[in-house]
Scaffold this motif. Structure first.
Motif, PDB file in Angstrom:
ATOM      1  N   LEU A  41       0.824  -1.206   0.000  1.00  0.00           N
ATOM      2  CA  LEU A  41       0.000   0.000   0.000  1.00  0.00           C
ATOM      3  C   LEU A  41       0.865   1.266   0.000  1.00  0.00           C
ATOM      4  O   LEU A  41       0.551   2.237  -0.691  1.00  0.00           O
ATOM      5  N   ILE A  42       1.951   1.247   0.754  1.00  0.00           N
ATOM      6  CA  ILE A  42       2.853   2.409   0.795  1.00  0.00           C
ATOM      7  C   ILE A  42       3.530   2.592  -0.560  1.00  0.00           C
ATOM      8  O   ILE A  42       3.659   3.726  -1.047  1.00  0.00           O
ATOM      9  N   ILE A  43       3.966   1.512  -1.189  1.00  0.00           N
ATOM     10  CA  ILE A  43       4.589   1.613  -2.517  1.00  0.00           C
ATOM     11  C   ILE A  43       3.587   2.154  -3.528  1.00  0.00           C
ATOM     12  O   ILE A  43       3.923   3.017  -4.356  1.00  0.00           O
ATOM     13  N   ALA A  44       2.351   1.670  -3.465  1.00  0.00           N
ATOM     14  CA  ALA A  44       1.302   2.185  -4.355  1.00  0.00           C
ATOM     15  C   ALA A  44       1.103   3.673  -4.124  1.00  0.00           C
ATOM     16  O   ALA A  44       0.928   4.445  -5.072  1.00  0.00           O
ATOM     17  N   ALA A  45       1.145   4.100  -2.860  1.00  0.00           N
ATOM     18  CA  ALA A  45       0.983   5.520  -2.535  1.00  0.00           C
ATOM     19  C   ALA A  45       2.165   6.345  -3.032  1.00  0.00           C
ATOM     20  O   ALA A  45       1.988   7.482  -3.472  1.00  0.00           O
ATOM     21  N   PHE A  46       3.356   5.782  -2.983  1.00  0.00           N
ATOM     22  CA  PHE A  46       4.528   6.509  -3.465  1.00  0.00           C
ATOM     23  C   PHE A  46       4.479   6.695  -4.978  1.00  0.00           C
ATOM     24  O   PHE A  46       4.813   7.759  -5.493  1.00  0.00           O
ATOM     25  N   LEU A  47       4.031   5.663  -5.690  1.00  0.00           N
ATOM     26  CA  LEU A  47       3.989   5.732  -7.149  1.00  0.00           C
ATOM     27  C   LEU A  47       2.757   6.469  -7.668  1.00  0.00           C
ATOM     28  O   LEU A  47       2.825   7.144  -8.695  1.00  0.00           O
TER      29      LEU A  47
END
Length: 92
Positions: A41-47
């Motif tokens: 979820l954090i990676i999705a938010a970063f991208l």
């Protein structure tokens, strides 16, 4: 100019995917199913911070967890990058 359009389209798709990942995790939480890892979820938010932030607000999901306070920061970071990129493109 065509490369910019392709990049923008890909960026929109990434944000839509981030939104859908947050929606899917919320549904899993409601149904008691295996959840999406927070790291994902954090990676999705970063991208795709626009989609992730919209998903967090729309589904009222992960809004209280401390590490997800990074999502608005990612959003501001991307806004700055978009403004900077637009400035560079307009100069050239």
């Amino acid at each position: 100019m065509q490369n910019i359009i392709i990049f923008a389209a890909c960026y929109v798709v990434v944000n839509i995917i981030a939104f859908l990942v947050y929606r899917q995790d919320k549904r899993k939480a409601e149904n008691g199913a295996w959840r999406t890892p927070e790291k994902t979820l954090i990676i999705a938010a970063f991208l795709g911070p626009f989609g992730a932030y919209a998903g967090m607000r729309r589904f009222r999901h992960k809004t209280q967890k401390l590490k997800f306070k990074l999502v608005p920061f990612f959003l501001i970071l991307h806004c700055g990058a978009i403004i900077w990129f637009g400035y560079i493109v307009l100069i050239m």
